[in-house]
Design a protein around this motif. Sequence first.
Motif, PDB file in Angstrom:
ATOM      1  N   ASN A   1       0.854  -1.190   0.000  1.00  0.00           N
ATOM      2  CA  ASN A   1       0.000   0.000   0.000  1.00  0.00           C
ATOM      3  C   ASN A   1       0.889   1.239   0.000  1.00  0.00           C
ATOM      4  O   ASN A   1       1.356   1.683   1.045  1.00  0.00           O
ATOM      5  CB  ASN A   1      -0.911  -0.016   1.228  1.00  0.00           C
ATOM      6  CG  ASN A   1      -1.922   1.127   1.186  1.00  0.00           C
ATOM      7  OD1 ASN A   1      -1.894   1.953   0.268  1.00  0.00           O
ATOM      8  ND2 ASN A   1      -2.800   1.165   2.164  1.00  0.00           N
ATOM      9  N   ASP A   2       1.071   1.818  -1.190  1.00  0.00           N
ATOM     10  CA  ASP A   2       1.991   2.962  -1.269  1.00  0.00           C
ATOM     11  C   ASP A   2       1.349   4.259  -0.779  1.00  0.00           C
ATOM     12  O   ASP A   2       1.985   5.320  -0.804  1.00  0.00           O
ATOM     13  CB  ASP A   2       2.580   3.105  -2.681  1.00  0.00           C
ATOM     14  CG  ASP A   2       1.513   3.168  -3.758  1.00  0.00           C
ATOM     15  OD1 ASP A   2       0.325   3.358  -3.432  1.00  0.00           O
ATOM     16  OD2 ASP A   2       1.863   3.022  -4.941  1.00  0.00           O
ATOM     17  N   LEU A   3       0.095   4.186  -0.332  1.00  0.00           N
ATOM     18  CA  LEU A   3      -0.547   5.321   0.332  1.00  0.00           C
ATOM     19  C   LEU A   3      -0.890   4.960   1.781  1.00  0.00           C
ATOM     20  O   LEU A   3      -1.821   5.525   2.367  1.00  0.00           O
ATOM     21  CB  LEU A   3      -1.796   5.755  -0.441  1.00  0.00           C
ATOM     22  CG  LEU A   3      -1.529   6.323  -1.837  1.00  0.00           C
ATOM     23  CD1 LEU A   3      -2.835   6.505  -2.605  1.00  0.00           C
ATOM     24  CD2 LEU A   3      -0.795   7.661  -1.739  1.00  0.00           C
ATOM     25  N   GLY A   4      -0.172   3.960   2.340  1.00  0.00           N
ATOM     26  CA  GLY A   4      -0.438   3.523   3.710  1.00  0.00           C
ATOM     27  C   GLY A   4       0.279   4.380   4.747  1.00  0.00           C
ATOM     28  O   GLY A   4       1.056   5.298   4.401  1.00  0.00           O
TER      29      GLY A   4
ATOM     30  N   VAL B   1      -5.769  -8.852   0.271  1.00  0.00           N
ATOM     31  CA  VAL B   1      -6.111  -7.890  -0.777  1.00  0.00           C
ATOM     32  C   VAL B   1      -7.231  -6.983  -0.274  1.00  0.00           C
ATOM     33  O   VAL B   1      -8.292  -7.467   0.123  1.00  0.00           O
ATOM     34  CB  VAL B   1      -6.587  -8.612  -2.056  1.00  0.00           C
ATOM     35  CG1 VAL B   1      -7.036  -7.583  -3.092  1.00  0.00           C
ATOM     36  CG2 VAL B   1      -5.485  -9.500  -2.617  1.00  0.00           C
ATOM     37  N   ILE B   2      -6.983  -5.678  -0.301  1.00  0.00           N
ATOM     38  CA  ILE B   2      -8.051  -4.710   0.009  1.00  0.00           C
ATOM     39  C   ILE B   2      -8.322  -3.841  -1.231  1.00  0.00           C
ATOM     40  O   ILE B   2      -7.471  -3.692  -2.100  1.00  0.00           O
ATOM     41  CB  ILE B   2      -7.712  -3.832   1.233  1.00  0.00           C
ATOM     42  CG1 ILE B   2      -6.566  -2.846   0.920  1.00  0.00           C
ATOM     43  CG2 ILE B   2      -7.360  -4.714   2.458  1.00  0.00           C
ATOM     44  CD1 ILE B   2      -6.439  -1.734   1.952  1.00  0.00           C
ATOM     45  N   HIS B   3      -9.533  -3.300  -1.274  1.00  0.00           N
ATOM     46  CA  HIS B   3      -9.924  -2.430  -2.390  1.00  0.00           C
ATOM     47  C   HIS B   3      -9.253  -1.060  -2.248  1.00  0.00           C
ATOM     48  O   HIS B   3      -8.725  -0.507  -3.204  1.00  0.00           O
ATOM     49  CB  HIS B   3     -11.448  -2.301  -2.410  1.00  0.00           C
ATOM     50  CG  HIS B   3     -11.998  -1.566  -3.593  1.00  0.00           C
ATOM     51  ND1 HIS B   3     -11.876  -0.198  -3.733  1.00  0.00           N
ATOM     52  CD2 HIS B   3     -12.668  -1.998  -4.686  1.00  0.00           C
ATOM     53  CE1 HIS B   3     -12.450   0.174  -4.873  1.00  0.00           C
ATOM     54  NE2 HIS B   3     -12.939  -0.898  -5.476  1.00  0.00           N
TER      55      HIS B   3
ATOM     56  N   ALA C   1      -6.143  -1.063  -5.303  1.00  0.00           N
ATOM     57  CA  ALA C   1      -6.073  -2.326  -4.557  1.00  0.00           C
ATOM     58  C   ALA C   1      -4.635  -2.635  -4.181  1.00  0.00           C
ATOM     59  O   ALA C   1      -3.691  -2.308  -4.916  1.00  0.00           O
ATOM     60  CB  ALA C   1      -6.669  -3.461  -5.389  1.00  0.00           C
ATOM     61  N   CYS C   2      -4.468  -3.267  -3.018  1.00  0.00           N
ATOM     62  CA  CYS C   2      -3.130  -3.545  -2.499  1.00  0.00           C
ATOM     63  C   CYS C   2      -3.263  -4.491  -1.314  1.00  0.00           C
ATOM     64  O   CYS C   2      -4.380  -4.904  -0.971  1.00  0.00           O
ATOM     65  CB  CYS C   2      -2.462  -2.237  -2.045  1.00  0.00           C
ATOM     66  SG  CYS C   2      -3.421  -1.361  -0.806  1.00  0.00           S
TER      67      CYS C   2
ATOM     68  N   MET D   1      -6.987  10.586   7.332  1.00  0.00           N
ATOM     69  CA  MET D   1      -5.709  11.238   7.026  1.00  0.00           C
ATOM     70  C   MET D   1      -5.253  10.938   5.597  1.00  0.00           C
ATOM     71  O   MET D   1      -4.842  11.843   4.861  1.00  0.00           O
ATOM     72  CB  MET D   1      -4.641  10.762   8.019  1.00  0.00           C
ATOM     73  CG  MET D   1      -3.251  11.346   7.776  1.00  0.00           C
ATOM     74  SD  MET D   1      -3.191  13.138   7.914  1.00  0.00           S
ATOM     75  CE  MET D   1      -3.169  13.306   9.718  1.00  0.00           C
ATOM     76  N   ARG D   2      -5.331   9.665   5.206  1.00  0.00           N
ATOM     77  CA  ARG D   2      -4.872   9.282   3.863  1.00  0.00           C
ATOM     78  C   ARG D   2      -5.605  10.065   2.777  1.00  0.00           C
ATOM     79  O   ARG D   2      -4.986  10.570   1.838  1.00  0.00           O
ATOM     80  CB  ARG D   2      -5.059   7.763   3.666  1.00  0.00           C
ATOM     81  CG  ARG D   2      -4.785   7.283   2.226  1.00  0.00           C
ATOM     82  CD  ARG D   2      -6.119   7.010   1.549  1.00  0.00           C
ATOM     83  NE  ARG D   2      -6.002   6.508   0.195  1.00  0.00           N
ATOM     84  CZ  ARG D   2      -6.021   7.295  -0.895  1.00  0.00           C
ATOM     85  NH1 ARG D   2      -6.074   8.604  -0.797  1.00  0.00           N
ATOM     86  NH2 ARG D   2      -5.977   6.751  -2.092  1.00  0.00           N
TER      87      ARG D   2
END
Lengths: 320, 320
Positions: A141-144, A189-191, A216-217, A275-276
Amino acid sequence: MAVYTDITDDELAAFLGDYDLGQAVAFKGIAEGVENSNFLLETTTGRFILTVYERRAKPEDLPYFLDLLTWLADHGYPSAKPIADRSGATLKTIRGKPAALVEFLPGLSARRPTVAHCREAGEGLAWLHLAGEGYPARRANDLGQPHWASLFSKHRKDAEGLKPGLAATIDKDLAELALAWPRGLPSGVIHADYFPDNVFFKPDGKFAAAIDFYFACDDAYAYDIAVTLNAWCFESDGSFNITAARALIAGYERRRPLSPAERDAIPILARGAAMRFFLTRLADWGSTPAGALVRPKDPLEYERKLAVHREGLSLFGAGA
Amino acid sequence: MAVYTDITDDELAAFLGDYDLGQAVAFKGIAEGVENSNFLLETTTGRFILTVYERRAKPEDLPYFLDLLTWLADHGYPSAKPIADRSGATLKTIRGKPAALVEFLPGLSARRPTVAHCREAGEGLAWLHLAGEGYPARRANDLGQPHWASLFSKHRKDAEGLKPGLAATIDKDLAELALAWPRGLPSGVIHADYFPDNVFFKPDGKFAAAIDFYFACDDAYAYDIAVTLNAWCFESDGSFNITAARALIAGYERRRPLSPAERDAIPILARGAAMRFFLTRLADWGSTPAGALVRPKDPLEYERKLAVHREGLSLFGAGA
């Protein structure tokens, strides 16, 4: 709303020449998806969505997304199945840009979700998490959470421009989130973008399908629930609808019961999920040129959600 | 590309409640038409286009347009027939805005028209002129030659801003057009905006249908041909394709032969038609706020067409 790429007749005919789908009989740009251009394509044999990948989606990630869509469809989940060309390829090129053809899914998204929609959406999300189990590819998740502080450091000025004092508040949030962020929750896997726009319902109000898997990630399932709560359960006046939130979770648990650790984590995950979206909207806000065809979404909508979550959600409290 | 109005589920359900069309199963904003919002609506009984009228189209003109579409369909012309509700009304309201439901027409528009497309488009235009004969309502062309000087007077500065010296050139053009403008040509219902976007073809390349009649009015048939020549027969490098133009007129004459007076008038009408689109684009250019969702079309494209027509077209010359 976005159609960034114009496709000529010849380009479309050449593209369709690689498939056994007959000839085009209708082709319309559709106002769906902000990141990519989408076209409704009707041929003599069926109806399809042609997606041309424009921004943000990295070309190297596209096989992950398309193979995931194929995996989900093969495991009975109602998402749009990519159509392979004669050589078996689903990732193609049109006008020099990556593109894919997927089946057309009927269904209506809920523009103003009701509590009943939230329950159905929750069930559809749990179904997705179960259907994704065993998918072999991986995408971080590159936006985690680990990426938020660095993302914010580039846009502190934009935050101050929106609301004086906001940058310091966000710094404090980020520190608290880093300390409290839960680890070791059930993951897969999440949406990661399960917004009302991306979920279709049948005319009877039942869950029909989910679309737009381009965020997804791999991450915690409960984080996906948290993103979803933020997207579905706030009223237009900024208040959080606890009834809708409980319905969403109850719908989820019809298919996949939550562990106590997941339930406990949801309030902090919801704060992090706010926040994300605040951060990416802030980044888009600062970088959208005047005169762009797409109006960026208001970051302050998510700043208000963040403020609600700072107080702490009590979803499962006594007497709830 | 434009979808200005968001329609909620409840609004759509209430709207459909007035019709016998079943329930909605899919609803997508489509990137078609700049003036209005258009949605592809699929119900349990069929497919339709919902148009919400936003700008420019005056509410008092809408019955003219909708009755014309009904007239044309009843006279066998392939345009989208408005769907009447249970009380017989075709002009409705949604979200407080005027709206209408029309049948969905399959067909592809030609993004890069070929000479063969021009021939077919010409035939479709003549068919439209014949099908409109006898339509009893009247609408003056409020963007016709008598209105150009007054329209330009409001945007002289914008023209100078685009290209120094342009205002004086346009003044001279307007004076010459006023002197030379032909009168007494065969007239009736014209489309007045018969651009490639608004014409559909079948997979075999034959004319299928025309859409978007929201500039239709009473004017000379040959003026409609002139608008069409400008829209279809210029190459992207600004040159006029005389072969395409002759094919378009030959296609037209398959259905409705031109009189000598009409043929003689086409060069000056084409110059005037270029002026009309230059002027409205100039007006849109000056009035579109920064950050608008729609990028105005370049007025200079039509200024270049105007320059070509200043030299005089020779469509039917000796040896042509």
